[in-house]
Design a protein around this motif. Structure first.
Motif, short mmCIF file in Angstrom:
data_model
loop_
_atom_site.label_atom_id
_atom_site.label_comp_id
_atom_site.label_asym_id
_atom_site.label_seq_id
_atom_site.Cartn_x
_atom_site.Cartn_y
_atom_site.Cartn_z
N THR A 18 0.76 -1.21 0.12
CA THR A 18 -0.04 0.04 0.01
C THR A 18 0.90 1.21 0.11
OG1 THR A 18 0.03 -0.10 2.27
CG2 THR A 18 -1.97 -1.13 1.10
N GLN A 234 -1.17 7.84 5.46
CA GLN A 234 -1.77 8.06 3.89
C GLN A 234 -2.53 7.13 3.48
OE1 GLN A 234 -1.58 6.70 0.78
NE2 GLN A 234 -2.13 8.66 -0.57
N LEU A 235 -2.68 5.85 3.89
CA LEU A 235 -3.60 4.91 3.34
C LEU A 235 -4.76 5.38 4.09
CD1 LEU A 235 -3.96 2.10 2.00
CD2 LEU A 235 -3.70 1.02 4.31
N ASP A 238 -6.39 8.50 2.65
CA ASP A 238 -6.62 8.67 1.05
C ASP A 238 -7.62 7.56 0.65
OD1 ASP A 238 -6.34 8.85 -1.57
OD2 ASP A 238 -4.54 7.54 -1.58
N ALA A 239 -7.24 6.08 1.18
CA ALA A 239 -8.19 5.08 0.50
C ALA A 239 -9.33 4.96 1.15
CB ALA A 239 -7.13 3.77 0.83
N TYR A 240 -9.34 5.30 2.31
CA TYR A 240 -10.63 5.26 3.25
C TYR A 240 -11.52 6.61 3.27
CZ TYR A 240 -9.14 0.80 5.18
OH TYR A 240 -8.77 -0.47 5.58
N PHE A 258 2.26 11.82 -0.25
CA PHE A 258 3.47 11.86 0.42
C PHE A 258 4.29 13.17 0.33
CE2 PHE A 258 2.12 7.35 -0.18
CZ PHE A 258 2.04 6.96 0.91
N ASN A 279 -2.17 7.17 -6.43
CA ASN A 279 -2.83 7.93 -5.27
C ASN A 279 -4.66 7.76 -5.35
OD1 ASN A 279 -0.25 8.91 -4.95
ND2 ASN A 279 -1.14 10.84 -3.68
N ILE A 280 -5.27 7.28 -4.48
CA ILE A 280 -6.67 6.99 -4.75
C ILE A 280 -7.59 8.08 -5.02
CG2 ILE A 280 -8.73 5.47 -3.90
CD1 ILE A 280 -6.38 3.83 -3.81
N GLU B 133 0.15 -7.80 3.34
CA GLU B 133 -0.95 -7.08 3.79
C GLU B 133 -2.40 -7.79 3.08
OE1 GLU B 133 -0.04 -3.24 2.34
OE2 GLU B 133 0.13 -2.44 4.42
N LEU B 155 -12.63 -1.73 -1.59
CA LEU B 155 -11.49 -1.15 -1.09
C LEU B 155 -10.44 -1.87 -1.74
CD1 LEU B 155 -9.94 0.77 0.88
CD2 LEU B 155 -9.99 -0.98 2.44
N LYS B 158 -10.22 -1.04 -5.47
CA LYS B 158 -9.54 0.46 -5.71
C LYS B 158 -8.02 0.29 -5.39
CE LYS B 158 -13.15 3.43 -3.97
NZ LYS B 158 -13.27 4.57 -4.72
N LEU B 159 -7.32 -0.45 -4.41
CA LEU B 159 -6.20 -0.48 -4.28
C LEU B 159 -5.37 -1.25 -5.25
CD1 LEU B 159 -6.09 -1.10 -0.40
CD2 LEU B 159 -5.13 0.68 -1.38
N HIS B 162 -4.80 0.62 -8.33
CA HIS B 162 -3.91 1.56 -8.27
C HIS B 162 -2.41 0.92 -7.99
CE1 HIS B 162 -7.36 4.28 -8.06
NE2 HIS B 162 -6.60 5.17 -8.41
N GLY B 163 -2.45 -0.19 -8.17
CA GLY B 163 -1.20 -0.96 -8.04
C GLY B 163 -0.55 -0.88 -6.63
N ARG B 164 -1.47 -0.87 -5.63
CA ARG B 164 -0.97 -0.88 -4.14
C ARG B 164 -1.44 -2.11 -3.44
NH1 ARG B 164 -2.47 5.12 -2.28
NH2 ARG B 164 -1.62 4.43 -0.29
N LEU B 165 -1.81 -3.31 -4.22
CA LEU B 165 -2.09 -4.56 -3.60
C LEU B 165 -1.19 -5.60 -4.26
CD1 LEU B 165 -5.52 -5.53 -2.32
CD2 LEU B 165 -3.49 -4.63 -1.19
N PRO B 166 -0.18 -6.23 -3.89
CA PRO B 166 0.61 -7.01 -4.58
C PRO B 166 -0.26 -8.30 -4.59
CG PRO B 166 1.70 -6.61 -2.24
CD PRO B 166 0.47 -5.76 -2.39
#
Ligand code: SF4
Ligand code: SF4
Ligand code: SF4
Lengths: 294, 190
Positions: A18, A234-235, A238-240, A258, A279-280, B133, B155, B158-159, B162-166
């Motif tokens: 994340t 940030q998570l 931003d994401a929430y 960031f 960034n979400i 995670e 959620l 979305k992650l 955006h390339g934030r969940l491997p």
């Protein structure tokens, strides 16, 4: 600066997940400044708040393994993550305050042929920018007009309980950086109020109640964006943010950057190299038009 | 503010001593009930007992009631109480110690989601040397409330978008060494 600045770099687990936009932008900006980040060899998870909640010596020994590996380099150990910063620093404080714990940790490390003598200088990336690089050098590198109003959000663990020279309640390192980059720092009294940290995964309702005022306060003070120095902060913001809107019937859409992304924008580094597309809440086109052009 | 009645019948005279011997708890005897911690705590409103009250209970020997409360599970480790306490009690470290005692002694409560979260995290780190995670969240939700999986699908998407969940987990090379450290460390537990 005559010699190249080098640091041992500890990315932390979130850098691969994340916190990826933080990792990407931190590396891009450091490269731009000719700062060398040598990734710590085969580093392991620091354990964060979770491990210390379950095990005492084991959690500290796991964190200390990283320090033992870093020790021989003689360089400062830098991490961009506030939770890693505090967890690794804590080992050193315990080493000083509790000789028996020190012995136990080293007994455990010896099972892997390691020893930690103590004294690796653990530092948060934010203070490499504010202390080592300095405002003069930062402002000298600015290439793009950052006419942005920025709410600096520090969170907790970067300044509590250990801090390099900042105030644990009202820090100013990030404020200075934003100003040096040409941004406007808005009045943001909640700058170190907890965002809920890992509670967001445990009790979302309570956690969103902690995160919401942070967004609200930034919007009310007229900020175009929030800037943070912690991947979890940030998570959460931003994401929430869409969940906050759902629960509270609000319509917030404030970007949460960031601080390394902000520096990169001011330096005119290509947005793709700053992970801004990750960034979400999208970094607003309006703000962008005013900003970087080259 | 809550009005919880204390349920414990017999006082545990050793409890204060037990906490005072844990790192961070040394000065708990000095607590003069000023309430600075409770007034600063971001989660005091959802705690069964505020931090100030919890320390009064520790000093009075209400071990069962302290460990049965949700107070320390709601500690987010924000450290504001620790830096503000005029008696220099390392409050956050005491909260950590209470979590560890509760997990060891299986004080499982209706609301022990935090315990499940922490244990899932530790399992993954002890296995791989790195946290992961996506697995952590899935494990935790299965353990506590599987409907959370559905509630968090958006959620997750979305992650991911955006390339934030491997997808692939990372593991360190020295896993055996790490496990040896952990095994030895557990035998040295405080
Ligand atoms: S603000 Fe939240 S995420 Fe950041 S360090 Fe504090 S608890 Fe952790
Ligand atoms: S701030 Fe310190 S002295 Fe005051 S009530 Fe809390 S623990 Fe006791
Ligand atoms: S560290 Fe824990 S107990 Fe202390 S103020 Fe923060 S949440 Fe409350």
């Amino acid at each position: 600066m005559a010699t190249k600045q080098s640091y041992i770099y500890y990315p932390g687990c979130s850098a691969e997940a994340t916190g990826k936009p933080y990792e990407i932008s931190a590396r891009a900006v450091c490269e731009h400044l000719d700062i060398e980040l040598k990734e710590l060899a085969d580093w392991n998870c620091c354990g964060a708040t979770a491990y210390l909640s379950v095990e005492d010596i084991a959690s500290m020994a796991v964190a200390a393994r990283n320090l033992a590996i870093a020790e021989s380099t003689g360089l400062d150990l830098i991490t961009p993550c506030s939770a890693c910063y505090i967890t690794l620093s804590k080992v050193d404080h315990y080493f000083e305050d509790y000789p028996d714990i020190r012995t136990k940790i080293n007994n455990a490390l010896s099972a892997a042929g390691l020893e930690y003598k103590g004294g690796v200088n653990v530092r948060h990336l934010l203070y490499v920018f504010s202390e080592d690089i300095g405002m003069e050098r930062l402002s000298g590198m600015v290439r793009a007009d950052l006419s942005l109003r920025v709410a600096p959000y520090y969170g907790c663990q970067v300044v509590r309980p250990f801090t390099e020279r900042d105030s644990p309640d009202v820090p100013f390192a990030m404020d200075e950086i934003i100003s040096a980059l040409g941004g406007d720092v808005v009045d943001y009294p909640l700058k170190t109020k907890c965002c809920s940290g890992a509670l967001i995964g445990i009790d979302e309702k309570t956690a969103l109640g902690l995160a919401k005022p942070l967004i609200e306060c930034a919007v009310r003070s007229g900020a175009d964006c929030i800037v943070t120095c912690c991947p979890l902060c940030q998570l959460n913001l931003d994401a929430y943010q869409y969940k906050i809107n759902k629960v509270y019937g609000t319509n917030y859409h404030i970007p949460v950057l960031f601080f390394t992304q902000l520096i990169g924008l001011a330096f005119g580094i290509d947005e793709g190299r700053l992970g801004l597309n990750m960034n979400i809440v999208p970094y607003r086109p309006a703000a962008r038009a005013k900003g970087a052009s080259g | 503010m809550n009005t919880h009645k204390l349920k414990q019948k017999a006082i545990d005279k050793d409890f204060l001593d037990e906490i005072a011997h844990l790192p961070g708890g040394e000065r708990i005897i000095d607590c003069f009930q000023c309430g600075t911690c409770s007034g600063s705590c971001p989660t005091a409103h959802v705690m069964d007992h505020t931090p100030r009250r919890l320390f009064a209970m520790v000093k009075a020997g209400f071990r069962e009631d302290v460990l049965n409360s949700n107070t320390y599970w709601y500690c987010t480790s924000c450290y504001i109480c620790t830096v503000r306490c005029p008696r220099q009690i390392k409050i956050t470290d005491v909260m950590y110690a209470l979590k560890r005692i509760a997990l060891k002694e299986r004080y499982v409560r209706r609301k022990n989601a935090a315990g499940a979260f922490y244990s899932s995290f530790v399992d993954i780190v002890e296995r791989d040397g790195r946290s992961f995670e996506p697995e952590l969240m899935v494990r935790f939700m299965l353990k506590t409330d599987p409907t959370l999986l559905l509630k968090n699908a958006v959620l997750g998407l979305k992650l991911m978008k955006h390339g934030r969940l491997p997808i692939r987990r990372n593991r360190i090379k020295a896993r055996n060494e790490l496990r040896a450290i952990i095994r030895k460390a557990k035998s040295e537990s405080l």
